[in-house]
Design a protein around this motif. Structure first.
Motif, short mmCIF file in Angstrom:
data_model
loop_
_atom_site.label_atom_id
_atom_site.label_comp_id
_atom_site.label_asym_id
_atom_site.label_seq_id
_atom_site.Cartn_x
_atom_site.Cartn_y
_atom_site.Cartn_z
N PHE A 49 63.61 47.66 43.98
CA PHE A 49 63.47 48.85 44.82
C PHE A 49 64.45 48.84 45.98
N ASP A 50 65.71 48.68 45.64
CA ASP A 50 66.78 48.70 46.64
C ASP A 50 66.58 47.68 47.76
N GLY A 51 66.05 46.52 47.42
CA GLY A 51 65.88 45.44 48.39
C GLY A 51 64.62 45.51 49.22
N ARG A 52 63.77 46.47 48.95
CA ARG A 52 62.54 46.60 49.73
C ARG A 52 61.41 45.75 49.17
N CYS A 53 61.61 45.23 47.97
CA CYS A 53 60.65 44.30 47.36
C CYS A 53 61.40 43.04 46.98
N ALA A 54 60.88 41.90 47.42
CA ALA A 54 61.45 40.61 47.05
C ALA A 54 60.40 39.84 46.26
N LEU A 55 60.83 39.28 45.14
CA LEU A 55 59.94 38.55 44.26
C LEU A 55 60.54 37.19 43.98
N MET A 56 59.72 36.15 44.06
CA MET A 56 60.18 34.83 43.65
C MET A 56 59.11 34.22 42.77
N TYR A 57 59.54 33.39 41.83
CA TYR A 57 58.58 32.81 40.89
C TYR A 57 58.87 31.34 40.63
N MET A 58 57.81 30.67 40.16
CA MET A 58 57.90 29.26 39.82
C MET A 58 57.14 29.03 38.52
N THR A 59 57.77 28.34 37.57
CA THR A 59 57.10 28.01 36.32
C THR A 59 56.30 26.72 36.50
N ARG A 60 55.41 26.46 35.55
CA ARG A 60 54.64 25.20 35.59
C ARG A 60 55.58 24.00 35.57
N GLU A 61 56.63 24.08 34.75
CA GLU A 61 57.57 22.97 34.63
C GLU A 61 58.29 22.72 35.96
N GLU A 62 58.69 23.78 36.62
CA GLU A 62 59.38 23.64 37.91
C GLU A 62 58.44 23.07 38.97
N ILE A 63 57.21 23.52 38.95
CA ILE A 63 56.23 23.01 39.91
C ILE A 63 55.99 21.52 39.68
#
Length: 121
Positions: free
Chosen positions: A15-29
């Motif tokens: 949304f043109d930088g108005r929403c930021a999302l970050m994620y982590m997988t089980r393996e990364e955790i």
């Protein structure tokens, strides 16, 4: 710090930088060696980015699901977003769990944000 780096490496803008999302997988955790309770400290990180109105953190759970944490600025209802996903919480901080892989989770999440907000203003 290791899991924060992973989360930031997986940072996306919508949304043109108005929403930021970050994620982590089980393996990364697991590879980071972090305690699960330490992951809660990351939930506010995307919202702290300048111009972001909706900050979202996704954490993969055992099985095929993701825990979603939503943090928003005043005037954007995080609870309304989470309720569309079967969750709940407060106007500025809410959460839900979505079944599916990362792509499906992001799709239903973005659809929920769009339904509640139209597009973050």
């Amino acid at each position: 710090m290791a899991i924060e780096k992973v989360a930031l490496d997986n940072l996306e803008y919508h949304f043109d930088g108005r929403c930021a999302l970050m994620y982590m997988t089980r393996e990364e955790i697991a590879a980071s060696g972090v305690n699960m309770s330490d992951l809660e400290d990351l939930t506010g990180l995307p919202r702290k980015i300048e111009g972001v109105q909706v900050g979202v953190t996704l954490r993969q759970l055992p099985g095929a699901s993701y825990k979603i944490s939503v943090r928003t600025v005043k005037g954007v209802d995080a609870c309304a977003i989470a309720k569309r996903l079967g969750g709940g919480g407060h106007a500025a901080a809410s959460g839900a769990t979505v079944e599916g892989d990362i792509q499906r989770t992001k799709e239903v999440l973005m659809a929920a944000i769009r339904q509640v907000q139209g597009r973050p203003a």
